[in-house]
Enzyme design. Structure first.
Site, short mmCIF file in Angstrom:
data_model
loop_
_atom_site.label_atom_id
_atom_site.label_comp_id
_atom_site.label_asym_id
_atom_site.label_seq_id
_atom_site.Cartn_x
_atom_site.Cartn_y
_atom_site.Cartn_z
N HIS A 142 47.42 37.34 18.91
CA HIS A 142 46.17 37.59 18.89
C HIS A 142 46.14 38.81 18.00
CE1 HIS A 142 47.63 41.36 20.86
NE2 HIS A 142 48.06 40.91 21.96
N LYS A 199 52.59 33.94 25.36
CA LYS A 199 51.52 34.66 25.25
C LYS A 199 50.75 34.48 24.12
CE LYS A 199 52.68 38.01 28.82
NZ LYS A 199 53.55 38.93 28.33
N HIS A 211 48.62 41.40 16.67
CA HIS A 211 49.89 40.95 16.26
C HIS A 211 49.82 40.67 14.65
CE1 HIS A 211 50.75 39.18 20.23
NE2 HIS A 211 51.59 39.79 19.92
#
Ligand code: ARG
Length: 571
Positions: free
Chosen positions: A130, A127, A133
């Site tokens: 982004h 994933k 995070h």
């Protein structure tokens, strides 16, 4: 360095019978208005004990303290004893201690070498890494540094999301539409593309979901073919994450993610059964937490595969046995509050009273200007892009203002990344916020670059000082009476307080407390720098002022380091 609060508590408890030192220390306040003293002791609660009015008690205490030379003035105002510390003492203590201890200023051993685990960052494999995070990543990193500074042994764990049913879906998608070439070229983008395609196709053809469940079950039960695929997904994703960690200067002691607990879960499930906690519900195994208002905690799905919560329970037990932690801190979004309450309750029901030492440190959401981030809808801002943009913007500014500056690459990186990290840590962590490019790329005002610039400015003053002067400064051969302007006083007092601010930030798991204080120190330094001529003719005055510049320089560098930011000598 003298702890004045401690010293005052000692004096009061020795001179006033019936008052305990610890109690007094807890009651002592730091007045917001410095006209009310450096410290104040409220006497309201003592009226009952002494059967006198609080005013009279305050008057009596003030009287008893007034002949001590650590104070320049002690006065009673209403129910308060207001104490003004002899400023020269604060200045000597602070400057002496900062210059002698250098980058160790603020260190203490209150942690007694006990072990604390800080689990942070923990992105999901395959994933995007982004902007959401960044919060766990930089808050966790700073919390690690704060605890280490006060004498704890800290273990940094990245609990990677590298397991779960989504890997079944990825395996199926990869087999149908993927290739290793694409995976190597752009790991996360490719994996994400296949994952999205899986969902689109599964709408038309629901059998894909069964296939995915089966693939994950195979993985969990040790099938080599599925394991090989899962391993390459993990490996290439991790390489991409590592790039970001390197930019941020962040390291981990362990990458034991969710998959690490695969072989540890069967025992946990056995134990839950033995303790009579598991019940069957629609084919799945759950722990019923209805009576605690926490719903149900699902432990095993009907196809025998494990869940997120099962892995957290296994991880906590493993960590307790393996590290014997004093505290295990989880820096995880507040959206997961319920999840943490649930699995901690399960541990409690299993009889593990140490579950109280597993501490969820939540933080608010990052939104985008056009709504919540959504990977599926492609509304996502990559963390790496944000860092790189901040770096190139810094480079533009330097090229424009100072075209001949050396080390532009290095400095742009330190300042660009510093801006993003500082921005992230300047607000209380629990607040939600909206990500805005303008805001992160704005270097004016209370920002990381402002503090870094202050550090570089102080460094440049020191570079321009003579060797003789600096010898005197390094040996603290100075006279503090030459630095007694209001701006110098304010600056020194703020630097004096750094050690307690560090402890407070650590115990509240709130780096923003230190970040805010660092801004105050930088602003106070700039005011001092602006108000005062430093390299004056008089040698005593000059050296005293240089000592304060050197003290500020060291103090700011120490704070930046704890926030997780570099301090460039030149900017
Ligand atoms: N991987 C999870 C996510 O991105 C965060 C993991 C949090 N840690 C934990 N022990 N559950 O949402």
């Amino acid at each position: 360095m003298i702890d004045f609060k401690e010293e005052i508590a000692k004096q009061i408890s020795e001179k006033c019978e019936g008052l305990q030192r610890e109690e007094v220390k807890r009651a002592i306040e730091i007045p917001t208005d410095s006209k009310m003293g450096d410290y104040a002791f409220p006497c309201f609660k003592l009226a009952k004990v002494f059967r006198k009015s609080p005013q009279l008690i305050a008057e009596d205490i003030a009287e008893k303290l007034s002949d001590d030379d650590i104070f320049s003035k002690v006065e009673q105002v209403n129910a308060y004893v207001n104490m003004f510390i002899n400023f020269e003492r604060i200045a000597e203590e602070t400057i002496g201690s900062v210059i002698k201890s250098g980058d160790k200023y603020g260190e203490s051993n209150i942690g007694n070498n006990k072990t604390i685990i800080v689990e942070f960052s923990s992105p999901n494999i395959a994933k995007p890494f982004h902007i959401g995070h960044i919060r766990s990543t930089v808050i966790g990193n700073s919390i690690y540094k704060l605890y280490e500074k006060i004498g704890y042994k800290v273990v940094r764990i990245n609990h990677l999301g590298d397991y779960g049913t989504q890997f079944g879906k990825l395996i199926v998608a990869y087999r149908r539409w993927g290739s290793e070439d694409e995976l190597i070229k752009e790991p996360i983008k490719s994996l994400l593309g296949w994952y999205t395609k899986f969902h689109e196709e599964a709408e038309k053809n629901p059998e894909l979901n069964d296939e995915a469940r089966k693939a994950f079950a195979n993985l969990e039960h040790g099938s080599l073919e599925e394991k090989r695929l899962w391993e390459i997904f993990r490996k290439y994703s991790l390489e991409e994450f590592e790039r970001v960690y390197k930019l941020l200067g962040i390291k981990f002691d362990s990458y034991a993610g969710e998959s690490f607990y695969t072989d540890k879960m069967p025992q946990i499930i056995e134990e839950l059964k033995d303790k009579g906690l598991l019940i069957k519900s629609q084919g799945a195994e759950i722990v019923d937490l209805e009576e605690y208002d926490l719903g149900a905690c699902m432990i095993e799905k009907s196809d025998g595969t494990s869940l997120y919560a099962t892995r957290d329970i296994a991880a906590a037990i493993y960590r307790k046995n393996h590290y014997d932690f004093d505290k295990c801190i989880y820096v995880v979004a507040s959206q997961q509050n319920l999840h943490f309450k649930q699995w901690k309750k399960v541990l409690e029901l299993m009889g593990y009273e140490w579950q109280k030492d597993c501490i969820h440190v939540p933080f608010g959401l990052v939104m985008l200007e056009d709504g919540a981030m959504s990977t599926r809808e492609g509304r996502v801002v990559f963390l790496e892009d944000v860092l790189n943009q901040a770096i190139s913007k810094t480079k533009e500014i330097i090229d424009e203002k100072n075209p001949d500056a050396p080390n532009v690459e290095e400095i742009s990186k330190q300042v660009g990344v510093g801006a993003v990290v500082f921005n992230e840590l300047s607000n209380n962590r629990i607040k939600d916020y909206t990500f805005s490019w303008d805001h992160v790329l704005n270097f004016e005002g209370e920002t990381g670059p402002y503090v870094q610039y202050t550090y570089a400015r102080a460094s440049s003053v020191i570079r321009n000082a003579s060797e003789d002067d600096m010898d005197k400064v390094k040996n603290c051969n100075i006279e503090c009476k030459y630095i007694n302007s209001d701006s110098a006083k304010n600056l020194i007092k703020l630097i004096y307080r750094i050690p307690e601010v560090i402890i407070d930030s650590a115990y509240k798991d709130e780096p923003s407390i230190l970040t805010r204080h660092t801004i105050d120190v930088a602003q106070a330094f700039n005011k001092f720098y602006h108000d005062e001529h430093i390299l004056v003719d008089d040698e005593y005055e000059r050296c005293a002022k240089l000592a304060l510049v050197e003290t500020s320089r060291i103090a700011i560098a120490n704070c930046l380091k704890l926030i997780g930011i570099e301090a460039p000598e030149r900017m």
